[in-house]
Write an enzyme that holds these catalytic residues in place. Structure first.
Site, PDB file in Angstrom:
ATOM      1  N   PRO A 143       0.794  -1.224   0.000  1.00 42.63           N
ATOM      2  CA  PRO A 143       0.000   0.000   0.000  1.00 42.63           C
ATOM      3  C   PRO A 143       0.833   1.284   0.000  1.00 42.63           C
ATOM      4  CG  PRO A 143      -0.122  -1.111   2.128  1.00 42.63           C
ATOM      5  CD  PRO A 143       0.538  -2.052   1.170  1.00 42.63           C
ATOM      6  N   ASN A 144       0.324   2.242  -0.731  1.00 39.16           N
ATOM      7  CA  ASN A 144       0.880   3.602  -0.844  1.00 39.16           C
ATOM      8  C   ASN A 144       2.138   3.687  -1.709  1.00 39.16           C
ATOM      9  OD1 ASN A 144      -1.064   4.959   0.907  1.00 39.16           O
ATOM     10  ND2 ASN A 144      -0.136   3.762   2.539  1.00 39.16           N
ATOM     11  N   ARG A 165       5.421  10.827  -2.680  1.00 34.78           N
ATOM     12  CA  ARG A 165       5.157  10.512  -1.267  1.00 34.78           C
ATOM     13  C   ARG A 165       6.450  10.636  -0.464  1.00 34.78           C
ATOM     14  NH1 ARG A 165       4.844   4.445   1.215  1.00 34.78           N
ATOM     15  NH2 ARG A 165       4.202   5.061   3.288  1.00 34.78           N
ATOM     16  N   TYR A 203      11.474   8.226   0.829  1.00 36.81           N
ATOM     17  CA  TYR A 203      11.322   7.132  -0.132  1.00 36.81           C
ATOM     18  C   TYR A 203      11.950   7.407  -1.498  1.00 36.81           C
ATOM     19  CZ  TYR A 203       8.075   5.430   3.391  1.00 36.81           C
ATOM     20  OH  TYR A 203       7.526   4.987   4.568  1.00 36.81           O
ATOM     21  N   ASN A 251       7.837  -5.788  -1.161  1.00 38.98           N
ATOM     22  CA  ASN A 251       7.844  -4.682  -0.212  1.00 38.98           C
ATOM     23  C   ASN A 251       6.410  -4.569   0.305  1.00 38.98           C
ATOM     24  OD1 ASN A 251       7.832  -2.375   1.268  1.00 38.98           O
ATOM     25  ND2 ASN A 251       8.932  -1.126  -0.238  1.00 38.98           N
ATOM     26  N   ALA A 305       3.296  -0.890   4.767  1.00 39.54           N
ATOM     27  CA  ALA A 305       2.806  -0.896   6.159  1.00 39.54           C
ATOM     28  C   ALA A 305       2.335  -2.275   6.615  1.00 39.54           C
ATOM     29  CB  ALA A 305       1.687   0.126   6.317  1.00 39.54           C
ATOM     30  N   HIS A 365       4.326  -4.672   9.042  1.00 37.24           N
ATOM     31  CA  HIS A 365       4.317  -4.580  10.504  1.00 37.24           C
ATOM     32  C   HIS A 365       3.019  -5.082  11.129  1.00 37.24           C
ATOM     33  CE1 HIS A 365       7.582  -2.058   9.226  1.00 37.24           C
ATOM     34  NE2 HIS A 365       6.762  -1.183   8.682  1.00 37.24           N
ATOM     35  N   GLU A 372      12.493  -9.772   1.057  1.00 33.43           N
ATOM     36  CA  GLU A 372      11.745  -8.604   1.575  1.00 33.43           C
ATOM     37  C   GLU A 372      12.590  -7.353   1.323  1.00 33.43           C
ATOM     38  OE1 GLU A 372      10.996  -9.072   5.742  1.00 33.43           O
ATOM     39  OE2 GLU A 372      10.319  -6.998   6.005  1.00 33.43           O
ATOM     40  N   HIS A 428      12.730  -3.016   1.673  1.00 34.59           N
ATOM     41  CA  HIS A 428      12.203  -1.721   2.111  1.00 34.59           C
ATOM     42  C   HIS A 428      13.094  -0.624   1.562  1.00 34.59           C
ATOM     43  CE1 HIS A 428       9.411  -3.673   4.762  1.00 34.59           C
ATOM     44  NE2 HIS A 428      10.391  -4.473   5.114  1.00 34.59           N
ATOM     45  N   LEU A 429      12.478   0.407   1.040  1.00 38.18           N
ATOM     46  CA  LEU A 429      13.250   1.542   0.518  1.00 38.18           C
ATOM     47  C   LEU A 429      14.012   2.232   1.637  1.00 38.18           C
ATOM     48  CD1 LEU A 429      10.260   2.671  -1.599  1.00 38.18           C
ATOM     49  CD2 LEU A 429      12.491   2.221  -2.623  1.00 38.18           C
ATOM     50  N   SER A 430      13.323   2.458   2.736  1.00 37.29           N
ATOM     51  CA  SER A 430      13.933   3.165   3.868  1.00 37.29           C
ATOM     52  C   SER A 430      14.538   2.156   4.836  1.00 37.29           C
ATOM     53  CB  SER A 430      12.871   4.001   4.590  1.00 37.29           C
ATOM     54  OG  SER A 430      11.879   3.158   5.158  1.00 37.29           O
ATOM     55  N   ARG A 453      13.853   4.099  12.064  1.00 30.36           N
ATOM     56  CA  ARG A 453      12.610   4.880  12.114  1.00 30.36           C
ATOM     57  C   ARG A 453      11.825   4.550  13.387  1.00 30.36           C
ATOM     58  NH1 ARG A 453       9.736   4.577   6.528  1.00 30.36           N
ATOM     59  NH2 ARG A 453       8.653   6.360   7.446  1.00 30.36           N
ATOM     60  N   ARG A 483       7.983   0.280  13.309  1.00 30.33           N
ATOM     61  CA  ARG A 483       8.476  -0.237  12.023  1.00 30.33           C
ATOM     62  C   ARG A 483       9.613  -1.242  12.200  1.00 30.33           C
ATOM     63  NH1 ARG A 483       6.039   3.288   8.235  1.00 30.33           N
ATOM     64  NH2 ARG A 483       5.747   5.335   9.137  1.00 30.33           N
TER      65      ARG A 483
END
Ligand code: DQA
Length: 143
Positions: free
Chosen positions: A10-11, A18, A23, A75, A78, A81, A99, A101-103, A108, A112
């Site tokens: 999502p997103n 965004r 990101y 990825n 959200a 988590h 898996e 993740h960009l960040s 964070r 997360r």
């Protein structure tokens, strides 16, 4: 032909606009185009899908069990988590799971730091921005 599925949660359809400071500036289309090119060079078939819906991501993972997909690069955004359901779907998939993740989620907010998907993932990449997807695809294609 070997087949890999790239799933964006999502997103991630909003990438580029965004929170670019978190990101990056690349759009999802930019990322997917680079992956399509790299997969083609390696002689792999690739499908890239994005969904804002947990159930749709699960349906795509379930479909990958049946269509000869060798690896899933995911990825979960959200849902990383929160989603036991995505973990369960990945546990029912026999191939490789990476898996991404960009960040760097570990730098964070504490919520997360936990990933359900990491309980299944063969590899986890975080914090490399869009290069993380390329690294994941390299790893998959290298076998
Ligand atoms: C993300 C990190 C998640 O915590 C967040 O909810 C996302 C993107 C990443 O790629 O860094 O949507 O998965």
């Amino acid at each position: 032909m070997n087949k890999v599925l790239v799933l964006h949660g999502p997103n991630l359809n909003l990438l580029g606009t965004r929170q670019p400071e978190v990101y990056g500036h690349q759009t999802l289309e930019d990322i997917n185009n680079a992956l399509y090119q790299e997969a083609a060079l390696g002689g792999w078939e690739i499908a890239c899908r994005q969904s804002n819906h947990e159930g749709e991501l699960i349906d795509l993972i379930q479909a990958a069990r049946l269509d000869g997909t060798a690896a899933i690069i995911i990825n979960p955004a959200a849902y990383t988590h929160t989603s036991v359901a995505i973990l369960d779907a990945l546990n029912a998939f026999d191939g490789t799971v990476i898996e991404v993740h960009l960040s760097n989620v570990h730098r964070r907010e504490p919520f997360r730091h936990h990933s359900y998907v990491s309980l299944r993932a063969d590899g986890v990449i975080a914090g490399l921005g869009s290069q993380g997807y390329r690294a994941a695809l390299d790893a998959v294609m290298a076998g």
